[in-house]
Design an enzyme around this catalytic site. Structure first.
Site, PDB file in Angstrom:
ATOM      1  N   ASP A  53       3.947  10.788  -9.326  1.00  0.00           N
ATOM      2  CA  ASP A  53       3.333   9.639  -8.649  1.00  0.00           C
ATOM      3  C   ASP A  53       2.431  10.112  -7.513  1.00  0.00           C
ATOM      4  OD1 ASP A  53       3.772   6.469  -7.892  1.00  0.00           O
ATOM      5  OD2 ASP A  53       3.533   7.729  -6.120  1.00  0.00           O
ATOM      6  N   TYR A  58      -3.674   9.879  -0.948  1.00  0.00           N
ATOM      7  CA  TYR A  58      -2.918  11.112  -0.702  1.00  0.00           C
ATOM      8  C   TYR A  58      -3.848  12.330  -0.699  1.00  0.00           C
ATOM      9  CZ  TYR A  58       1.171   8.270  -2.135  1.00  0.00           C
ATOM     10  OH  TYR A  58       2.128   7.287  -2.271  1.00  0.00           O
ATOM     11  N   LYS A  87      -2.958   5.125  -7.496  1.00  0.00           N
ATOM     12  CA  LYS A  87      -3.104   3.819  -6.849  1.00  0.00           C
ATOM     13  C   LYS A  87      -4.487   3.672  -6.232  1.00  0.00           C
ATOM     14  CE  LYS A  87       1.652   4.722  -5.407  1.00  0.00           C
ATOM     15  NZ  LYS A  87       1.623   6.175  -5.241  1.00  0.00           N
ATOM     16  N   HIS A 120      -2.369  -0.476  -4.110  1.00  0.00           N
ATOM     17  CA  HIS A 120      -1.526   0.233  -3.147  1.00  0.00           C
ATOM     18  C   HIS A 120      -0.906  -0.691  -2.079  1.00  0.00           C
ATOM     19  CE1 HIS A 120      -0.951   4.580  -1.499  1.00  0.00           C
ATOM     20  NE2 HIS A 120       0.101   3.836  -1.257  1.00  0.00           N
TER      21      HIS A 120
END
Length: 284
Positions: A53, A58, A87, A120
């Site tokens: 994930d 990120y 996301k 998200h």
């Protein structure tokens, strides 16, 4: 929706569109791009994990993609055995911007398709338009399932009011101090699978005397007790770790069972206490 408690790491839950999603996976939030994320993902896959994930924000999708490519090559793991989630970030929400963000994520990951793509956060005034974009991506076949993250019941109701596709997953902060029972009940009634991020409450719950007592009772670590509670509660979970020994230990939760009394003791720890932002009140 009753569920069968998984007995091994590759066991899956069937999402509302028939897609099989592993009950257990690796999260890579705050895992650095480059060797840290590459090693983390490769160690997970090498040790039997099949679900990874990530998210655009990120900033490690390229490393995740590299790790996937190397794992497929080095460990002979077929791409179709892997379950990859990303996301769309808040700044990219809206219809066309979401379509573009998805294409960029796919390119960074070096993949032809994603297994799960999530909104998200519920950005006010935008998330419904964003959902329309996810429905279009889903219909195009470039993603096998779509869902949301950090959505409260009222956000889900808002989406469901005119959605063509019911979200397959709602990934939320969930741990013994924030057990989200109302949300879990609502999601179950709509066929939406709940997935936990921060299942250990950023370590907060590991020092709880109840958790520590159960750990000593079962000869397991506090983390293993909490992760097992997730699975027995019917919650998909994705703990993060960058250490191979911890990655292995986190997944070593299939050889024991918490009793009904154990489960009740953990259920009673809820304080509605968040370690992350409240989805009704965030400013990013």
């Amino acid at each position: 929706m009753s569920h069968t408690v998984p007995t091994r790491l590759q066991d899956t839950v069937t999402l509302n569109n028939g897609v099989q999603m592993p009950w257990f996976g690796l999260g890579v939030f705050k895992v650095e791009e480059g060797s840290e994320v590459i090693d983390s993902v490769k160690n997970a896959i090498k040790n039997g994990y099949r679900s990874i994930d990530t998210a655009a924000i990120y900033k490690n999708e390229e490393g995740v993609g590299q790790a996937i490519a190397e794992s497929i090559r080095e460990y002979s793991v077929p791409r179709e055995d892997l379950f990859i989630t990303s996301k769309v970030w808040n700044a990219d929400q809206g219809f066309q911007t979401t379509l573009d963000a998805f294409d960029l994520s796919l390119k960074k990951l070096g993949l032809d398709y994603l297994d799960l793509y999530l909104v998200h956060w519920p950005v006010k005034g935008k998330y419904k338009e964003t959902w329309k974009a996810l429905e279009q991506i889903y219909k195009s076949g470039k993603v096998r399932a779509i869902g949301v993250s950090n959505f409260h019941v009222h956000h889900l109701e808002d989406i469901l009011a005119d959605a063509e596709v019911v979200p397959a997953v709602d990934q939320v902060e969930l741990h013994p101090y924030l057990s989200q029972v109302g949300l879990r009940d609502f999601a179950r009634s709509k066929g939406i699978q709940i997935e936990a991020w921060s299942p250990l409450g950023q370590g907060l719950v590991l020092k709880d005397p109840v958790i520590e007592a159960l750990a000593s009772k079962h000869g397991k670590s506090p983390a293993q007790i909490v992760l097992r509670w997730n699975l027995q509660s019917g919650i998909v979970t994705i703990p993060k770790s960058v250490q191979e020994s911890r990655i292995i230990a986190n997944a070593d939760i299939f050889g024991f069972e918490l009793s009904a009394e154990d489960m009740k003791a953990i259920d009673e720890l809820n304080q509605d206490r968040r370690v992350g932002p409240d989805p009704d009140n965030f400013n990013f």
